[in-house]
Motif scaffolding. Structure first.
Motif, PDB file in Angstrom:
ATOM      1  N   GLY A 198       0.813  -1.202   0.000  1.00 31.25           N
ATOM      2  CA  GLY A 198       0.000   0.000   0.000  1.00 31.25           C
ATOM      3  C   GLY A 198       0.848   1.253   0.000  1.00 31.25           C
ATOM      4  N   SER A 199       0.250   2.347  -0.459  1.00 33.94           N
ATOM      5  CA  SER A 199       0.955   3.628  -0.508  1.00 33.94           C
ATOM      6  C   SER A 199       0.104   4.678   0.189  1.00 33.94           C
ATOM      7  CB  SER A 199       1.214   4.050  -1.952  1.00 33.94           C
ATOM      8  OG  SER A 199       1.793   5.335  -2.001  1.00 33.94           O
ATOM      9  N   PRO A 200       0.670   5.385   1.167  1.00 34.19           N
ATOM     10  CA  PRO A 200      -0.128   6.383   1.877  1.00 34.19           C
ATOM     11  C   PRO A 200      -0.261   7.703   1.143  1.00 34.19           C
ATOM     12  CG  PRO A 200       2.073   6.314   2.787  1.00 34.19           C
ATOM     13  CD  PRO A 200       2.016   5.245   1.735  1.00 34.19           C
ATOM     14  N   GLY A 201       0.534   7.891   0.105  1.00 32.68           N
ATOM     15  CA  GLY A 201       0.497   9.177  -0.587  1.00 32.68           C
ATOM     16  C   GLY A 201       1.158  10.265   0.243  1.00 32.68           C
ATOM     17  N   ALA A 202       0.916  11.518  -0.145  1.00 30.38           N
ATOM     18  CA  ALA A 202       1.513  12.651   0.565  1.00 30.38           C
ATOM     19  C   ALA A 202       0.852  12.823   1.931  1.00 30.38           C
ATOM     20  CB  ALA A 202       1.349  13.929  -0.259  1.00 30.38           C
ATOM     21  N   ALA A 246     -10.138   9.612   3.251  1.00 32.45           N
ATOM     22  CA  ALA A 246     -10.159  11.059   3.438  1.00 32.45           C
ATOM     23  C   ALA A 246      -9.968  11.459   4.895  1.00 32.45           C
ATOM     24  CB  ALA A 246     -11.476  11.635   2.905  1.00 32.45           C
ATOM     25  N   ALA A 247     -10.200  10.534   5.818  1.00 32.65           N
ATOM     26  CA  ALA A 247     -10.195  10.902   7.236  1.00 32.65           C
ATOM     27  C   ALA A 247      -8.953  10.460   7.978  1.00 32.65           C
ATOM     28  CB  ALA A 247     -11.438  10.337   7.933  1.00 32.65           C
ATOM     29  N   GLU A 248      -8.392   9.278   7.644  1.00 31.66           N
ATOM     30  CA  GLU A 248      -7.302   8.758   8.459  1.00 31.66           C
ATOM     31  C   GLU A 248      -6.383   7.851   7.674  1.00 31.66           C
ATOM     32  OE1 GLU A 248      -9.275   6.743  11.641  1.00 31.66           O
ATOM     33  OE2 GLU A 248      -9.764   4.984  10.435  1.00 31.66           O
ATOM     34  N   LEU A 249      -5.192   7.678   8.228  1.00 29.57           N
ATOM     35  CA  LEU A 249      -4.218   6.709   7.740  1.00 29.57           C
ATOM     36  C   LEU A 249      -4.254   5.515   8.676  1.00 29.57           C
ATOM     37  CD1 LEU A 249      -1.708   5.786   6.046  1.00 29.57           C
ATOM     38  CD2 LEU A 249      -0.307   7.002   7.747  1.00 29.57           C
ATOM     39  N   ARG A 250      -4.433   4.328   8.101  1.00 34.04           N
ATOM     40  CA  ARG A 250      -4.463   3.110   8.902  1.00 34.04           C
ATOM     41  C   ARG A 250      -3.245   2.251   8.549  1.00 34.04           C
ATOM     42  NH1 ARG A 250      -9.612   3.999   7.231  1.00 34.04           N
ATOM     43  NH2 ARG A 250      -9.305   2.661   5.406  1.00 34.04           N
ATOM     44  N   LEU A 251      -2.594   1.748   9.570  1.00 38.26           N
ATOM     45  CA  LEU A 251      -1.446   0.868   9.336  1.00 38.26           C
ATOM     46  C   LEU A 251      -1.561  -0.371  10.211  1.00 38.26           C
ATOM     47  CD1 LEU A 251       0.799   1.316  11.889  1.00 38.26           C
ATOM     48  CD2 LEU A 251       0.963   3.528  10.764  1.00 38.26           C
ATOM     49  N   ARG A 252      -1.021  -1.489   9.668  1.00 40.77           N
ATOM     50  CA  ARG A 252      -1.075  -2.777  10.362  1.00 40.77           C
ATOM     51  C   ARG A 252       0.250  -3.483  10.142  1.00 40.77           C
ATOM     52  NH1 ARG A 252      -3.252  -8.210   9.725  1.00 40.77           N
ATOM     53  NH2 ARG A 252      -4.397  -8.813  11.621  1.00 40.77           N
ATOM     54  N   VAL A 253       0.894  -3.855  11.240  1.00 41.75           N
ATOM     55  CA  VAL A 253       2.190  -4.529  11.182  1.00 41.75           C
ATOM     56  C   VAL A 253       2.038  -5.894  11.837  1.00 41.75           C
ATOM     57  CG1 VAL A 253       4.642  -4.370  11.735  1.00 41.75           C
ATOM     58  CG2 VAL A 253       3.318  -2.281  11.363  1.00 41.75           C
ATOM     59  N   VAL A 254       2.301  -6.959  11.068  1.00 41.06           N
ATOM     60  CA  VAL A 254       2.121  -8.335  11.561  1.00 41.06           C
ATOM     61  C   VAL A 254       3.383  -9.133  11.262  1.00 41.06           C
ATOM     62  CG1 VAL A 254       0.682 -10.399  11.492  1.00 41.06           C
ATOM     63  CG2 VAL A 254      -0.332  -8.158  11.047  1.00 41.06           C
ATOM     64  N   LEU A 287      -4.339   6.989  12.315  1.00 39.07           N
ATOM     65  CA  LEU A 287      -3.909   8.370  12.542  1.00 39.07           C
ATOM     66  C   LEU A 287      -4.792   9.301  11.728  1.00 39.07           C
ATOM     67  CD1 LEU A 287      -0.045   7.793  12.166  1.00 39.07           C
ATOM     68  CD2 LEU A 287      -1.457   7.646  14.239  1.00 39.07           C
ATOM     69  N   PRO A 288      -5.453  10.255  12.373  1.00 42.50           N
ATOM     70  CA  PRO A 288      -6.352  11.160  11.639  1.00 42.50           C
ATOM     71  C   PRO A 288      -5.574  12.069  10.720  1.00 42.50           C
ATOM     72  CG  PRO A 288      -6.106  11.874  13.917  1.00 42.50           C
ATOM     73  CD  PRO A 288      -5.421  10.549  13.814  1.00 42.50           C
ATOM     74  N   LEU A 289      -6.173  12.331   9.557  1.00 37.63           N
ATOM     75  CA  LEU A 289      -5.571  13.248   8.586  1.00 37.63           C
ATOM     76  C   LEU A 289      -6.199  14.628   8.651  1.00 37.63           C
ATOM     77  CD1 LEU A 289      -5.429  10.862   5.481  1.00 37.63           C
ATOM     78  CD2 LEU A 289      -3.670  11.264   7.216  1.00 37.63           C
ATOM     79  N   VAL A 290      -7.465  14.709   9.092  1.00 36.95           N
ATOM     80  CA  VAL A 290      -8.178  15.975   9.137  1.00 36.95           C
ATOM     81  C   VAL A 290      -7.561  16.866  10.213  1.00 36.95           C
ATOM     82  CG1 VAL A 290     -10.401  17.111   9.508  1.00 36.95           C
ATOM     83  CG2 VAL A 290     -10.280  14.875   8.352  1.00 36.95           C
ATOM     84  N   LEU A 324      -0.452  -0.401   4.625  1.00 36.47           N
ATOM     85  CA  LEU A 324      -0.764   1.019   4.756  1.00 36.47           C
ATOM     86  C   LEU A 324      -2.001   1.321   3.924  1.00 36.47           C
ATOM     87  CD1 LEU A 324       2.846   2.476   4.286  1.00 36.47           C
ATOM     88  CD2 LEU A 324       1.653   2.086   6.444  1.00 36.47           C
ATOM     89  N   GLU A 325      -3.016   1.899   4.547  1.00 39.42           N
ATOM     90  CA  GLU A 325      -4.242   2.302   3.851  1.00 39.42           C
ATOM     91  C   GLU A 325      -4.646   3.689   4.328  1.00 39.42           C
ATOM     92  OE1 GLU A 325      -7.330  -0.472   4.520  1.00 39.42           O
ATOM     93  OE2 GLU A 325      -6.243  -2.197   3.691  1.00 39.42           O
ATOM     94  N   ARG A 326      -5.282   4.427   3.456  1.00 42.82           N
ATOM     95  CA  ARG A 326      -5.773   5.743   3.849  1.00 42.82           C
ATOM     96  C   ARG A 326      -7.063   6.049   3.126  1.00 42.82           C
ATOM     97  NH1 ARG A 326      -2.476  10.859   1.780  1.00 42.82           N
ATOM     98  NH2 ARG A 326      -4.479  11.833   2.224  1.00 42.82           N
TER      99      ARG A 326
END
Length: 373
Positions: free
Chosen positions: A271-275, A313-321, A365-368, A309-311
């Motif tokens: 996944g790519s979170p972008g800017a 409009a509201a938040e960035l979500r990450l998961r490490v396994v 993590l919220p982006l707004v 890594l996923e995002r």
């Protein structure tokens, strides 16, 4: 002197103020005395001195001192002594009450003071068979005395409370900065030392049979040390200059993956979170790095770590396994607390717990409101 006795000992500033007001009242009385006034010595002077003595303890028992001052100053005027500035002592006592109590309570006490003062004066007049409306000048002087004490005292109390709030906010900012620095230093040191320890173990294990691999491990130790020193230098620069931009971010995940690979753990980023805004980018990087570091240090059977890594409009979500297998419950340490703190600073959330295939770290993590485009 016992601590309890010391708490009731008058302050030097209060003694000086009381002496100054008493002297000013006696001097003003002597200068304004009229032939038809009752001689102010010694009865009038005694009442003024009694009021001044009560003011000495105005900070220790403000309400009691206000009552005592009124019971000495009011009779001074009722008994026909020369007009003077003795009522200023009542105003100072009322001011002290207003600086110690809330605005509604101080206003209420001011109203009670006015009613009692005027009521006792009228009672004295009736006892003297003088049925006449209250003297306008005397009435206005009572109103002004009480109002000035309440208003100025309330203003001072508001200023004190504003100053206390500002100091509390400053202390809170210092504490938050101290915790942030502790997290940053822990992130840098724990990650780098973990990798250095792994490489040192590898080098020691193969030094006799494969010296070239031992040399490679030493070079990685050198690189990890250099990177740790560089990050510590950035952290210290941020302390010296708050506007100094931090250099860490998710673009450095390849560095984390490279060092983990040398320890035998592969890292796959999907996944790519972008800017991202700098605070979100920094927090996400530190969370992922801490999760990978924990895998290298604690999951002996792990061979791969997957970072999703996923995002939106509201938040960035990450998961490490990791694939270290079912893990036992762990006791939260500085690393896991740091994961939660990195997310909480931005108003996000995080979790770290054993999963069916290995340890799982998740964060949102919220982006707004962070400036993320």
């Amino acid at each position: 002197m016992t601590p309890n006795a010391r708490s009731w000992w008058p302050r030097p500033t209060d003694v000086a103020l009381a002496a100054a007001l008493g002297a000013a009242s006696i001097l003003g009385t002597a200068l304004t005395a009229q032939p038809d006034n009752r001689p102010w010595w010694p009865g009038g002077a005694a009442l003024i001195v009694a009021a001044a003595l009560a003011l000495v303890w105005r900070r220790r028992a403000p309400v009691a001192v206000l009552a005592s001052t009124l019971l000495t100053v009011a009779p001074y005027y009722w008994m026909g002594y020369p007009d003077g500035p003795a009522s200023l002592m009542v105003a100072v006592a009322m001011y002290t009450v207003a600086t110690r109590l809330s605005w509604p309570r101080s206003v209420g006490i001011g109203v009670v003071l006015f009613v009692v003062w005027l009521g006792l004066e009228r009672l004295v007049s009736f006892q003297e068979d003088v049925v006449a409306p209250p003297d306008r000048d005397r009435l206005m002087w009572i109103i002004v005395t009480v109002a000035v004490g309440v208003a100025v005292g309330g203003l001072r109390r508001g200023q004190n409370e504003a100053g206390e709030r500002a100091e509390e906010q400053a202390r809170r900012r210092v504490e938050q900065e101290r915790l942030r620095l502790a997290r940053d230093v822990h992130d840098v040191v724990s990650h780098s030392l973990a990798m250095i320890a792994v490489q040192a173990g590898v080098g020691a294990h193969v030094a006799d049979r494969r010296p070239e691999q031992a040399v490679a491990a030493l070079l990685e130790i050198k690189e990890a040390s250099r990177s740790a020193l560089a990050e510590l230098r950035v952290t210290l620069d941020v302390l010296r200059e708050p506007e100094c931009p931090e250099s860490s971010g998710l673009e450095r995940l390849d560095e984390v993956a490279r060092v983990a690979r040398l320890a035998g753990v592969g890292v796959e980023v999907r996944g790519s979170p972008g800017a991202l805004a700098a605070p979100v980018d920094e927090a996400a990087f530190r969370i992922v790095r801490e999760a990978v570091t924990n895998t290298v240090r604690h999951a002996r059977h792990a061979r791969r770590v997957t970072v999703d890594l996923e995002r939106d409009a509201a938040e960035l979500r990450l998961r490490v396994v990791d694939d270290g297998g079912p893990a036992a419950e762990v006791t939260p340490g500085n690393g896991l607390r740091g994961l939660a703190e990195h997310a909480a600073v931005l108003g996000g959330r995080s979790s770290a717990a054993p999963g069916p295939d290995g340890f799982v770290v998740e964060a949102a993590l919220p982006l707004v409101g962070t400036g993320t485009p």
